[in-house]
Design a protein around this motif. Structure first.
Motif, PDB file in Angstrom:
ATOM      1  N   ARG A 126     -71.291 -52.953  12.154  1.00  0.00           N
ATOM      2  CA  ARG A 126     -71.603 -52.043  11.968  1.00  0.00           C
ATOM      3  C   ARG A 126     -71.951 -50.895  13.264  1.00  0.00           C
ATOM      4  O   ARG A 126     -73.135 -51.213  13.655  1.00  0.00           O
ATOM      5  N   VAL A 127     -70.950 -49.887  12.978  1.00  0.00           N
ATOM      6  CA  VAL A 127     -70.902 -49.639  14.766  1.00  0.00           C
ATOM      7  C   VAL A 127     -71.207 -48.140  13.795  1.00  0.00           C
ATOM      8  O   VAL A 127     -70.149 -47.021  13.042  1.00  0.00           O
ATOM      9  N   THR A 142     -68.705 -43.900  10.379  1.00  0.00           N
ATOM     10  CA  THR A 142     -68.908 -45.266  11.313  1.00  0.00           C
ATOM     11  C   THR A 142     -68.254 -45.864  10.282  1.00  0.00           C
ATOM     12  O   THR A 142     -67.191 -45.831   9.874  1.00  0.00           O
ATOM     13  N   ALA A 143     -68.180 -47.133  11.770  1.00  0.00           N
ATOM     14  CA  ALA A 143     -66.824 -48.293  11.447  1.00  0.00           C
ATOM     15  C   ALA A 143     -67.703 -49.628  10.428  1.00  0.00           C
ATOM     16  O   ALA A 143     -68.944 -49.759  11.242  1.00  0.00           O
ATOM     17  N   LEU A 144     -67.290 -50.538  10.215  1.00  0.00           N
ATOM     18  CA  LEU A 144     -67.707 -52.112   9.621  1.00  0.00           C
ATOM     19  C   LEU A 144     -66.559 -52.519  10.243  1.00  0.00           C
ATOM     20  O   LEU A 144     -65.413 -52.564   9.466  1.00  0.00           O
ATOM     21  N   LEU A 145     -67.112 -53.857  10.513  1.00  0.00           N
ATOM     22  CA  LEU A 145     -65.639 -54.725  11.187  1.00  0.00           C
ATOM     23  C   LEU A 145     -66.160 -55.443  10.077  1.00  0.00           C
ATOM     24  O   LEU A 145     -67.695 -55.865  10.207  1.00  0.00           O
ATOM     25  N   PRO A 146     -65.210 -56.425   9.689  1.00  0.00           N
ATOM     26  CA  PRO A 146     -65.529 -58.155   9.326  1.00  0.00           C
ATOM     27  C   PRO A 146     -66.385 -58.981  10.690  1.00  0.00           C
ATOM     28  O   PRO A 146     -65.774 -58.851  12.155  1.00  0.00           O
ATOM     29  N   GLY A 147     -66.989 -59.767  10.443  1.00  0.00           N
ATOM     30  CA  GLY A 147     -67.942 -60.722  11.629  1.00  0.00           C
ATOM     31  C   GLY A 147     -69.145 -60.163  11.956  1.00  0.00           C
ATOM     32  O   GLY A 147     -68.951 -58.515  12.120  1.00  0.00           O
ATOM     33  N   GLU A 148     -69.115 -60.759  13.113  1.00  0.00           N
ATOM     34  CA  GLU A 148     -70.262 -60.559  13.652  1.00  0.00           C
ATOM     35  C   GLU A 148     -69.616 -60.289  14.762  1.00  0.00           C
ATOM     36  O   GLU A 148     -68.606 -61.227  15.535  1.00  0.00           O
TER      37      GLU A 148
END
Length: 237
Positions: A126-127, A142-148
């Motif tokens: 989460r950014v 607010t960006a959500l991106l798969p994985g770490e």
């Protein structure tokens, strides 16, 4: 068949009169108080307040708490296309910057899990950022991106663009984007983060970014309604 015309609402008539006054004034010129305008035009302060609020929302006037209402300066309008915020702004010769509010790992749930095709509880990065144009807050993103994505803060600081950071540091290239645009009014968080008044018109944009056929980004962005235009171009075979 006889047509019946309806008179324009009082606030709208007053709004257009104030708009005309603003057009004659220099940017930064102080306009009369709500009380004075109500007396001058023989209307209520509620009507004046509504007219001024809409002109502020349209970028015609600026209002500063405790200092009054002014003729607005010509501010740049950000036009969003189907590329990154940084790329869009650079194409318009606008100076961009970001304030990073935080990067964290959160479990996938709800619509984000569905859009990103992740199982419930899978890790998402989460950014959260404030996006600025010429050092003025324009959007809360607010960006959500798969994985770490380890070391993402460093990659972002180096590239300045999330899309560039994803491509350069993680080999993830956003090739397609689908934007959904809605309207909403500013709430307490928007007031705090974007320096707006309660009830200010906003544009809420959800973006699904794809890397090829794979969902790679689900972003929620809230833009100031007076500084934003959306432009989309499609090619038809």
């Amino acid at each position: 068949m006889t047509s019946h015309s309806h008179p324009a609402p009082k606030y709208y008539v007053l709004k257009e009169r104030i708009r005309a006054l603003a057009a004659k004034g220099e940017p930064g010129t102080l306009i009369s108080t709500e009380r004075a305008l109500a007396a001058e035009y023989g209307t209520s302060r509620t009507t004046v307040r509504q007219a001024i609020a809409e002109l502020v929302a349209e970028g015609v006037l600026d209002r500063t708490q405790g200092h009054g209402t002014f003729v607005a300066h010509n501010r740049p309008t950000y036009v969003r296309q189907l590329t990154s915020f940084t790329e869009d702004a650079a194409a318009q010769h606008l100076r961009t910057s970001s304030e990073l509010l935080g990067i964290s790992t959160v479990p996938a749930e709800g619509e984000a899990a569905h859009r990103l095709q992740q199982s419930a509880g899978a890790p998402l990065t989460r950014v959260e950022r404030i996006r600025l144009i010429n050092e003025e807050p324009l959007a809360h993103e607010t960006a959500l991106l798969p994985g770490e994505l380890p070391q993402l803060a460093d990659a972002l600081a180096h590239s300045g663009s999330l899309y560039a950071a994803l491509q350069e540091s993680y080999g993830i290239r956003i090739t397609d984007a689908e934007d959904t645009v809605e309207t909403q009014l500013a709430g307490p968080e928007d007031v705090r983060l974007l320096g707006l008044e309660m009830g200010f018109p906003l544009l809420l944009i959800h973006r699904l970014g794809l890397a090829g056929d794979t969902p790679a980004e689900w972003t929620r962005s809230v833009f100031r309604g007076d500084r934003f235009r959306f432009q989309a171009r499609r090619h038809r075979d």
